[in-house]
Design a protein around this motif. Structure first.
Motif, PDB file in Angstrom:
ATOM      1  N   ARG A 558      52.615  -1.376  74.459  1.00  0.00           N
ATOM      2  CA  ARG A 558      52.941  -0.361  75.458  1.00  0.00           C
ATOM      3  C   ARG A 558      53.765  -0.990  76.589  1.00  0.00           C
ATOM      4  O   ARG A 558      53.526  -2.124  76.989  1.00  0.00           O
ATOM      5  N   ASN A 607      53.722   3.539  73.524  1.00  0.00           N
ATOM      6  CA  ASN A 607      53.858   4.645  74.486  1.00  0.00           C
ATOM      7  C   ASN A 607      55.320   4.912  74.787  1.00  0.00           C
ATOM      8  O   ASN A 607      56.215   4.218  74.273  1.00  0.00           O
ATOM      9  N   GLU A 608      55.559   5.904  75.636  1.00  0.00           N
ATOM     10  CA  GLU A 608      56.917   6.356  75.928  1.00  0.00           C
ATOM     11  C   GLU A 608      57.713   5.354  76.745  1.00  0.00           C
ATOM     12  O   GLU A 608      58.944   5.483  76.864  1.00  0.00           O
ATOM     13  N   GLY A 631      48.991   6.226  70.162  1.00  0.00           N
ATOM     14  CA  GLY A 631      49.530   6.417  71.506  1.00  0.00           C
ATOM     15  C   GLY A 631      50.506   7.558  71.550  1.00  0.00           C
ATOM     16  O   GLY A 631      50.242   8.641  71.020  1.00  0.00           O
ATOM     17  N   THR A 632      51.671   7.338  72.164  1.00  0.00           N
ATOM     18  CA  THR A 632      52.700   8.371  72.282  1.00  0.00           C
ATOM     19  C   THR A 632      54.035   7.844  71.765  1.00  0.00           C
ATOM     20  O   THR A 632      54.227   6.628  71.635  1.00  0.00           O
ATOM     21  N   ARG A 633      54.953   8.764  71.480  1.00  0.00           N
ATOM     22  CA  ARG A 633      56.260   8.420  70.928  1.00  0.00           C
ATOM     23  C   ARG A 633      57.001   7.446  71.846  1.00  0.00           C
ATOM     24  O   ARG A 633      57.015   7.601  73.063  1.00  0.00           O
ATOM     25  N   ALA A 675      57.316   7.813  66.326  1.00  0.00           N
ATOM     26  CA  ALA A 675      56.145   8.655  66.571  1.00  0.00           C
ATOM     27  C   ALA A 675      54.866   7.936  66.175  1.00  0.00           C
ATOM     28  O   ALA A 675      54.844   7.162  65.215  1.00  0.00           O
ATOM     29  N   PRO A 676      53.772   8.191  66.888  1.00  0.00           N
ATOM     30  CA  PRO A 676      52.484   7.569  66.523  1.00  0.00           C
ATOM     31  C   PRO A 676      51.873   8.272  65.308  1.00  0.00           C
ATOM     32  O   PRO A 676      52.169   9.437  65.025  1.00  0.00           O
ATOM     33  N   ASP A 677      51.027   7.557  64.610  1.00  0.00           N
ATOM     34  CA  ASP A 677      50.224   8.190  63.552  1.00  0.00           C
ATOM     35  C   ASP A 677      49.074   8.968  64.174  1.00  0.00           C
ATOM     36  O   ASP A 677      48.657   9.996  63.648  1.00  0.00           O
ATOM     37  N   GLU A 679      48.231  10.502  67.874  1.00  0.00           N
ATOM     38  CA  GLU A 679      48.711  10.711  69.242  1.00  0.00           C
ATOM     39  C   GLU A 679      47.541  10.735  70.219  1.00  0.00           C
ATOM     40  O   GLU A 679      46.566  11.452  70.016  1.00  0.00           O
ATOM     41  N   ILE A 681      47.113  10.907  74.478  1.00  0.00           N
ATOM     42  CA  ILE A 681      47.719  11.013  75.798  1.00  0.00           C
ATOM     43  C   ILE A 681      46.832  10.309  76.818  1.00  0.00           C
ATOM     44  O   ILE A 681      45.607  10.439  76.786  1.00  0.00           O
ATOM     45  N   GLN A 694      44.022   5.343  75.074  1.00  0.00           N
ATOM     46  CA  GLN A 694      44.773   4.798  73.939  1.00  0.00           C
ATOM     47  C   GLN A 694      44.121   3.525  73.412  1.00  0.00           C
ATOM     48  O   GLN A 694      43.977   3.337  72.194  1.00  0.00           O
TER      49      GLN A 694
END
Length: 733
Positions: A558, A607-608, A631-633, A675-677, A679, A681, A694
């Protein structure tokens, strides 16, 4: 005003100067007399950026390269320009720089092969023939001509190997060393190190002195690979060669300090000696008699026939009058050209680029500060819709900054007093970190109040950092107490630091590691990868291998800032376990083969704010089937940032290079991310409560996988019985 003049070069006779100028809006080759008054302009067939010209000794031609890695030769007399060759790959180091032979009939240069190793090539300007003259089995670099035209000297490396993958993290560790070689150009020529008697050496020396200055270079291509000979010089980290007087070469050697060490090598004596140290940049005169080099912000001019550089320093206190508005227009146009010429694809992502210039060019009339210009250039480059199109720097006003000292702690205000809420200790094994309040014997603890700093009382509304101005790196006195009053007060000496970033980062990393250890009951390792550059390489190696006793691992990438393609990390994590070697010690716990690795489940947190190399790492992790992403894309910015030249005032703009496409031939990741497997937030409420959703989910998933594919070490089997003798061996005959 408002013109970029780049790469000036003297003519061999010293009566002319040539350079590249964009005065008409595109770069041209300009020739003038010494005063710059008699100018002649030569247009190149393609409108590009041009690099590193070299003027032929007879003054008839100039060779250089362009944005697209082409070599051009311009006939100075008639103004024609011919494209000679093109490098195989768009390598950011741009090492394909042509060098003229002493008779002006040939250029030599290094060129990348399909193998990514470089070979030496020569091109004849008379018959237009081009020949490869080294075989590609070593990485050959920086060919320079012998003054007599008999040899080409070059550096060669046979351990270049993984370094050929310059974008890959696997290229970090290997040390590349090079040796010095000479190519005997003529099939009738003799090696420069032929055995000689003392009489022959003296006779040869007198013969050389009596020779006519005219040189004719003869290159017999047949059998030339076998006329490559090593010269006596210890294999080392040499970076390049420069031409010298007959029988000598200058060699740039890497050192631990700034600049390079410049060695002077005598071919006949097969001996080198240090000519100068700390050399930042250098240039040899056309007649090879003088060298000018930059060192520590000054310029030195020396004769090349001496054993060491002289001490003459050139007076170069030069000033130039600027028209800021004209310069702003030039920089804006240059940025527009950079995106047109250096972007990784030719279509500027479909943007109507000529119209884009017309849209934004009028804004420059209203720019009043260099930051305004960066803002406009940034907006213009934003029309390309691409990541990494950074704009920064430039000729900014000098600002006197006040270095505020920091105490390595968090301070909270309680009833008008200031209390130490948390002390950062620097954790363990971090020699580059200094924790001002975390030292044993400092006699201060969390919950203590800071009552005064350097004799000045500290109470709200006074900002505590106002009392720490100009204290970074200097000893100060503070009064602290367990109470907000003078009860129990004690005076301590502290040395504040300039930044707490390292302390806070390592505290976060170690807190996560302890959290993972706690949640997994000691089964899982935690490895943080802050980027895919040297810092990430170091962090991965530090945390991954120190926890090889764990059953599985959480890889936390991240906020990964990118860098290189982290193939090394993927290779390590994808290692296959093949077996064991027994270890005859204690309980006989065996070594795995390979020894280094974590063989259980792996989960990666994303993460983003992870991008570039931080996009590619989870992409490869997923493609290799190493485990799930939680996590996130990711950000979605997978293009390179190398190769765009600086603006004329030192500012920077990136026209991204090296876009990524997948094994199926489709552009990937850029503008899309990974993309995460699973997700997850980071809900603000939970984060404010001190939780990390996460991280917690990653541990949960790793423990679930551990139930399915836990790696269990095999015990050493019973000792084998391999002793044999024929039946009846123990019976007496």
């Amino acid at each position: 005003p408002g013109v970029a003049d780049r790469y000036p070069i003297w003519s061999p006779e010293g009566d002319q100067i040539a350079w590249f100028s964009d005065q008409i809006g595109e770069y041209q080759l300009v020739l003038s007399d010494q005063r710059g008054e008699i100018q002649r302009r030569i247009s190149i067939p393609n409108n590009k950026f041009y690099f590193v010209p070299d003027w032929s000794p007879d003054g008839s031609h100039i060779a250089f390269t362009d944005t697209d890695y082409n070599i051009w030769i311009v006939d100075v007399n008639n103004g024609t320009a011919d494209k000679i060759d093109t490098d195989r790959y768009a390598h950011p180091n741009r090492t394909m720089n042509p060098q003229w032979s002493p008779d002006s009939k040939w250029i030599s240069y290094e060129k990348q092969l399909d193998s990514h190793f470089k070979a030496v090539f020569v091109h004849n300007v008379v018959n237009k023939a081009t020949h490869q003259i080294t075989d590609g089995m070593a990485d050959a670099t920086t060919p320079v001509w012998d003054a007599g035209g008999e040899y080409l000297y070059l550096l060669g490396s046979t351990n270049y190997g993984l370094t050929s993958g310059w974008l890959d993290m696997s290229s970090y560790d290997p040390d590349v060393t090079r040796s010095l070689y000479a190519i005997v150009l003529s099939s009738q020529g003799k090696a420069p190190i032929m055995p000689k008697s003392d009489e022959e050496s003296e006779s040869s020396k007198k013969s050389d002195e009596d020779k006519d200055e005219a040189v004719t270079v003869r290159i017999d291509v047949e059998g030339i690979y076998d006329r490559l000979i090593p010269l006596k010089l210890d294999n080392d980290n040499y970076l390049g060669l420069e031409r010298g007087p007959k029988g000598t070469i200058f060699i740039a050697q890497e050192n631990d300090g700034p600049g390079v060490t410049l060695l002077k090598y005598d071919v006949d004596k097969e001996k080198s000696e240090t000519f100068a140290e700390g050399v930042a940049t250098r240039s040899i005169s056309a007649d090879r008699k003088h060298i000018v080099f930059g060192k520590n912000g000054t310029w030195n001019l020396s004769e090349t026939n001496g054993s060491k550089a002289g001490k003459e320093t050139l007076k170069t206190d030069l000033k130039i009058k600027l028209d800021p508005q004209a310069e702003y227009h030039q920089i804006f146009k240059e940025g527009w050209r950079y995106m047109r010429d250096f972007l990784y694809v030719d279509n500027v992502h479909g943007a109507p680029w000529d119209q884009v210039y017309e849209w934004y060019a009028p804004w420059i009339d209203h720019v009043r500060h260099r930051t305004d210009l960066n803002y406009v250039v940034d907006i213009m480059s934003g029309e390309v819709a691409i990541g990494h199109s950074y704009v920064s720097g430039g000729d900014m006003p000098d600002i006197d900054r006040v270095p505020v000292g920091l105490l390595g702690c968090e301070i909270e205000q309680v009833s008008g007093s200031y209390r130490i809420k948390k002390i950062y200790t620097g954790e363990r094994w971090n020699p580059n970190l200094y924790a001002p309040l975390g030292l044993p014997g400092m006699n201060v603890k969390e919950g203590d109040y800071i009552l005064s700093i350097n004799g000045k009382d500290l109470r709200a509304p006074t900002n505590p950092y106002s009392l720490l101005e100009n204290t970074a790196g200097r000893e100060i006195y503070m009064e602290v107490s367990p109470y907000s009053s003078m009860t129990g007060v004690k005076e301590i000496m502290v040395k504040p630091i300039q930044s707490e970033r390292g302390l806070r980062t390592v505290d976060w990393v170690e807190s996560n590691r302890r959290k993972v250890d706690e949640l997994s009951d000691g089964k899982l390792a935690y490895v943080y990868v802050p980027n895919t550059g040297n810092g990430g390489f170091t962090s991965f190696n530090r945390y991954y291998f120190a926890q090889q006793d764990k059953k599985g691992v959480i890889i936390d990438e991240r906020n990964n800032g990118g860098g290189s393609a982290a193939d090394y990390m993927i290779d390590v994590m994808a290692r296959q376990h093949f077996g064991y070697f027994n270890s005859k010690a204690g309980d006989k716990r065996p070594w795995t083969t390979p020894i280094a690795g974590i063989w259980g489940p792996k989960v990666m947190l994303i993460n983003e704010r992870a991008g570039s190399g931080g996009d590619l790492l989870p992409y490869m992790f997923k493609a290799a089937g190493l485990g799930p992403l939680v996590g996130t894309r990711t950000w979605g910015g997978l293009v390179g940032t190398w190769d765009t030249p600086r603006f004329i005032d030192g500012g920077r703009m990136v026209a991204p290079r090296g876009g990524f496409f997948d094994v199926d031939g489709n552009w990937a990741v850029e503008g899309d991310g990974v993309a995460p497997d699973i997700e997850v937030i980071q809900e603000p409420k939970l984060v404010l409560e001190g939780r990390d959703p996460q991280l917690e989910k990653g541990v949960e998933e790793a423990l679930r996988l551990l139930q399915i594919k836990e790696f269990i070490m095999k015990p050493e089997p019973a000792p084998p019985v391999r002793w044999k003798r024929p039946a009846g061996w123990d019976k007496n005959e």
